[in-house]
Design an enzyme around this catalytic site. Sequence first.
Site, PDB file in Angstrom:
ATOM      1  N   ALA A 167     -31.067   0.404  -0.692  1.00 54.29           N
ATOM      2  CA  ALA A 167     -30.836  -0.882  -0.022  1.00 54.29           C
ATOM      3  C   ALA A 167     -30.734  -0.667   1.472  1.00 54.29           C
ATOM      4  CB  ALA A 167     -29.537  -1.533  -0.519  1.00 54.29           C
ATOM      5  N   SER A 223     -28.209  -1.660   4.225  1.00 54.64           N
ATOM      6  CA  SER A 223     -26.792  -1.947   3.947  1.00 54.64           C
ATOM      7  C   SER A 223     -25.916  -2.084   5.192  1.00 54.64           C
ATOM      8  CB  SER A 223     -26.227  -0.847   3.041  1.00 54.64           C
ATOM      9  OG  SER A 223     -26.292   0.384   3.721  1.00 54.64           O
ATOM     10  N   TYR A 257     -26.778  -9.373   4.470  1.00 53.92           N
ATOM     11  CA  TYR A 257     -26.585  -8.243   3.559  1.00 53.92           C
ATOM     12  C   TYR A 257     -25.849  -8.703   2.298  1.00 53.92           C
ATOM     13  CZ  TYR A 257     -24.461  -4.039   1.621  1.00 53.92           C
ATOM     14  OH  TYR A 257     -24.025  -3.068   0.760  1.00 53.92           O
TER      15      TYR A 257
END
Length: 324
Positions: free
Chosen positions: A74, A76, A140
């Site tokens: 991801a 992040s 996020y």
Amino acid sequence: MNVLVCGGAGYIGSHMARWLAAHDIGVTVLDNLSTGHREAVKWGELVEADLLDQASLERAFSGRRFDAVMHFCARSLVGESVAQPYDYYANNVTGTLNLLEAMRRHGVDRLVFSSTAAVFGNPVSALIDEAHPKAPINPYGASKLMVERILADAAGAYGLRSVALRYFNAAGASHAAGIGESHEPETHLIPNVLRAALGTGPGLKVFGDDYPTPDGTCVRDYVHVEDLAQAHHRALDHMEAHAGAHVFNLGNGTGFSVREVIAAASEVTGREIPFEIAPRRAGDPAVLVASSDKARRELGWTPVHTSLAPILDSAWRWHQQQPY
Ligand code: UDP
């Protein structure tokens, strides 16, 4: 048992690969090495693939048999997500959808997903449990919450079993195994504090001292990366016994302000840690502290590093080994 660790070259993923190998579970690491480190892949084969490149994903699954996937890939960073939301939705949502499709094509029906405290936004209670309202204040957190919703839908439609683990602030290292937290540029508090103690890095900034907290700086709940790995292992067991999509919060239940982290790090390192106050960082809630009662009760999760000093100490030992 064989587990595909997506993002296994990264900080939390590399600790997971080590944990699985130590528990005699087969590991394959999938990573595009965009932020991960080839040298952190010490357990299992590294398959270079990108979740946004479906052909590379198909190659990764072909000819291999996985019982479960753990998904750590991801983008992040909260501040970056505010500035580059398309990157966050593409990587975290579209990338995960591609992974889920590949899993479905190849008959893999178990997933442990890295979610985050950022799904909650600004807390309305002192401790955040799983039922707390979800109102992310940055892309996020929004991207991770979208995936949680997708996993719930996938349970109904396709019978996917999943556990989403909402980490509060991952911290610490496994210095004996030579793995720890390393990003370039580094944006996380504890690595930046320890680099300041070493006298390396660009100089520590405290982002905001005018938050509605006791000392004006943001409060977070730090949880050791090895304790996160333990929770993922427990999640594998949980999925054996429970169909459906499940979520758990993972933290120690105690909040520390940025100033408290700096003071504790000064104690652990025996060094002065210079810092300056800087403006707030976009997207940061004032306080995030977990209630992890559900994880303790239902997963049988028993974190080992429950206070800040040993978490900082493990990170400090690792940072001292680094060639900064
Ligand atoms: N922070 C800070 N200086 C830094 C890095 C972080 O003051 O160099 C603050 C940040 O604003 C937040 C807390 O420390 O309040 C934890 O930030 P981090 O990036 O480590 O984790 P996050 O909470 O964003 O997941």
